[in-house]
Write a protein that holds these residues in place. Sequence first.
Motif, PDB file in Angstrom:
ATOM      1  N   ARG A  49      15.542 163.808  18.958  1.00 41.54           N
ATOM      2  CA  ARG A  49      15.050 164.444  20.028  1.00 41.54           C
ATOM      3  C   ARG A  49      15.232 163.567  21.341  1.00 41.54           C
ATOM      4  N   GLU A  50      14.796 162.189  21.135  1.00 41.58           N
ATOM      5  CA  GLU A  50      14.880 161.595  22.243  1.00 41.58           C
ATOM      6  C   GLU A  50      16.284 161.344  22.952  1.00 41.58           C
ATOM      7  N   PRO A  51      17.381 161.119  22.195  1.00 43.78           N
ATOM      8  CA  PRO A  51      18.691 160.947  22.650  1.00 43.78           C
ATOM      9  C   PRO A  51      19.118 162.093  23.417  1.00 43.78           C
ATOM     10  N   LEU A  52      18.702 163.212  22.746  1.00 45.60           N
ATOM     11  CA  LEU A  52      19.195 164.635  23.489  1.00 45.60           C
ATOM     12  C   LEU A  52      18.355 164.743  24.846  1.00 45.60           C
ATOM     13  N   GLU A  53      17.145 164.429  24.771  1.00 44.92           N
ATOM     14  CA  GLU A  53      16.389 164.480  26.297  1.00 44.92           C
ATOM     15  C   GLU A  53      16.894 163.162  27.108  1.00 44.92           C
ATOM     16  N   ASN A  54      17.297 162.239  26.720  1.00 44.94           N
ATOM     17  CA  ASN A  54      17.803 161.255  27.513  1.00 44.94           C
ATOM     18  C   ASN A  54      19.234 161.677  27.973  1.00 44.94           C
ATOM     19  N   CYS A  55      20.043 162.185  27.360  1.00 45.44           N
ATOM     20  CA  CYS A  55      21.350 162.640  27.816  1.00 45.44           C
ATOM     21  C   CYS A  55      21.235 163.996  28.859  1.00 45.44           C
ATOM     22  N   LEU A  56      20.157 164.825  28.927  1.00 41.09           N
ATOM     23  CA  LEU A  56      19.680 165.837  29.588  1.00 41.09           C
ATOM     24  C   LEU A  56      19.386 164.894  30.947  1.00 41.09           C
ATOM     25  N   ALA A  57      18.643 164.279  30.935  1.00 45.89           N
ATOM     26  CA  ALA A  57      17.900 163.137  31.925  1.00 45.89           C
ATOM     27  C   ALA A  57      19.016 162.488  32.652  1.00 45.89           C
ATOM     28  N   ASP A  58      19.996 162.229  32.161  1.00 51.04           N
ATOM     29  CA  ASP A  58      21.128 161.630  32.757  1.00 51.04           C
ATOM     30  C   ASP A  58      22.183 162.459  33.132  1.00 51.04           C
ATOM     31  N   GLY A  59      21.806 163.705  33.200  1.00 49.86           N
ATOM     32  CA  GLY A  59      22.889 164.689  33.937  1.00 49.86           C
ATOM     33  C   GLY A  59      23.794 165.646  33.041  1.00 49.86           C
ATOM     34  N   TYR A  60      23.889 165.138  31.670  1.00 47.84           N
ATOM     35  CA  TYR A  60      24.707 165.890  30.996  1.00 47.84           C
ATOM     36  C   TYR A  60      23.982 167.138  30.383  1.00 47.84           C
ATOM     37  N   ALA A  61      24.623 168.196  30.828  1.00 46.70           N
ATOM     38  CA  ALA A  61      23.833 169.554  30.496  1.00 46.70           C
ATOM     39  C   ALA A  61      24.605 170.125  29.222  1.00 46.70           C
ATOM     40  N   ARG A  62      25.912 169.601  28.981  1.00 50.00           N
ATOM     41  CA  ARG A  62      26.612 170.155  27.952  1.00 50.00           C
ATOM     42  C   ARG A  62      26.550 169.223  26.835  1.00 50.00           C
ATOM     43  N   LEU A  63      25.734 169.443  25.656  1.00 43.51           N
ATOM     44  CA  LEU A  63      25.453 168.406  24.602  1.00 43.51           C
ATOM     45  C   LEU A  63      26.360 169.004  23.295  1.00 43.51           C
ATOM     46  N   VAL A  64      26.907 168.117  22.909  1.00 46.88           N
ATOM     47  CA  VAL A  64      27.785 168.450  21.484  1.00 46.88           C
ATOM     48  C   VAL A  64      27.118 167.685  20.416  1.00 46.88           C
ATOM     49  N   VAL A  65      26.456 168.348  19.378  1.00 48.70           N
ATOM     50  CA  VAL A  65      25.743 167.642  18.288  1.00 48.70           C
ATOM     51  C   VAL A  65      26.824 167.640  17.201  1.00 48.70           C
ATOM     52  N   ASP A  66      27.508 166.651  16.671  1.00 50.10           N
ATOM     53  CA  ASP A  66      28.387 166.390  15.592  1.00 50.10           C
ATOM     54  C   ASP A  66      27.240 166.462  14.156  1.00 50.10           C
ATOM     55  N   THR A  68      30.275 153.925  21.485  1.00 44.91           N
ATOM     56  CA  THR A  68      28.908 154.171  21.791  1.00 44.91           C
ATOM     57  C   THR A  68      27.914 153.729  22.676  1.00 44.91           C
ATOM     58  N   VAL A  69      27.480 154.889  23.310  1.00 45.91           N
ATOM     59  CA  VAL A  69      26.340 154.389  24.264  1.00 45.91           C
ATOM     60  C   VAL A  69      25.081 153.903  23.673  1.00 45.91           C
ATOM     61  N   GLY A  70      24.653 154.487  22.723  1.00 44.04           N
ATOM     62  CA  GLY A  70      23.469 154.335  22.173  1.00 44.04           C
ATOM     63  C   GLY A  70      23.284 154.765  20.672  1.00 44.04           C
ATOM     64  N   SER A  71      22.468 154.081  19.800  1.00 45.77           N
ATOM     65  CA  SER A  71      22.334 154.581  18.556  1.00 45.77           C
ATOM     66  C   SER A  71      21.023 154.214  17.938  1.00 45.77           C
ATOM     67  N   ALA A  72      20.431 154.636  17.108  1.00 47.38           N
ATOM     68  CA  ALA A  72      19.011 154.782  16.506  1.00 47.38           C
ATOM     69  C   ALA A  72      19.179 154.830  14.966  1.00 47.38           C
ATOM     70  N   HIS A  73      18.408 154.287  14.320  1.00 45.98           N
ATOM     71  CA  HIS A  73      18.513 154.354  12.902  1.00 45.98           C
ATOM     72  C   HIS A  73      16.971 154.126  12.331  1.00 45.98           C
ATOM     73  N   ARG A  74      16.498 155.051  11.552  1.00 43.57           N
ATOM     74  CA  ARG A  74      15.247 154.872  11.016  1.00 43.57           C
ATOM     75  C   ARG A  74      15.395 155.394   9.710  1.00 43.57           C
ATOM     76  N   GLY A  75      15.563 154.685   8.536  1.00 48.78           N
ATOM     77  CA  GLY A  75      15.534 155.078   7.235  1.00 48.78           C
ATOM     78  C   GLY A  75      16.586 155.848   6.829  1.00 48.78           C
ATOM     79  N   ARG A  76      16.163 157.297   7.067  1.00 45.87           N
ATOM     80  CA  ARG A  76      17.343 158.332   6.450  1.00 45.87           C
ATOM     81  C   ARG A  76      18.194 158.924   7.634  1.00 45.87           C
ATOM     82  N   LEU A  77      17.938 158.627   8.765  1.00 46.76           N
ATOM     83  CA  LEU A  77      18.868 159.158   9.775  1.00 46.76           C
ATOM     84  C   LEU A  77      19.287 158.076  10.969  1.00 46.76           C
ATOM     85  N   LEU A  78      20.319 158.517  11.076  1.00 53.23           N
ATOM     86  CA  LEU A  78      21.224 157.354  12.041  1.00 53.23           C
ATOM     87  C   LEU A  78      21.638 158.378  13.046  1.00 53.23           C
TER      88      LEU A  78
END
Length: 122
Positions: free
Chosen positions: A42-59, A5-15
């Motif tokens: 939103r933030e992790p998706l945008e961070n992945c794009l900023a890091d050069g990952y144009a192919r995003l897989v959302v599990d 895992t490169v990163g994780s975030a959790h706020r109440g109802r979403l991990l």
Amino acid sequence: MDRGTVGSAHRGRLLVEVWKAGESAVVAAAGELDHHTADLLREPLENCLADGYARLVVDCSRLEFCDSTGLNVLLGARLKAEAAGGGVHLAGMLPVVARVFEITGAEAVFTVHETLEAALVD
């Protein structure tokens, strides 16, 4: 596949967890994606794009709810990923979440896979 895992975030109802798998960035969301939790995705998706990952897989296999705000987060990421030459792939949607995509017609603009494994092979 590197499941470190490169990163994780959790706020109440979403991990949200993020890891890299070859040329893809995998963003796994568990819980409820709504107005109050949308920035956690939103933030992790945008961070992945900023890091050069144009192919995003959302599990989505542990995503139990998605409202219009969550849908808009995914649509926005899709536009940015396509502009970078990639795309957003959705994997393992539960029926309650898949129904939102079906009703809105959003399923037509995403590549949807039955499982995460299938999304990473494609």
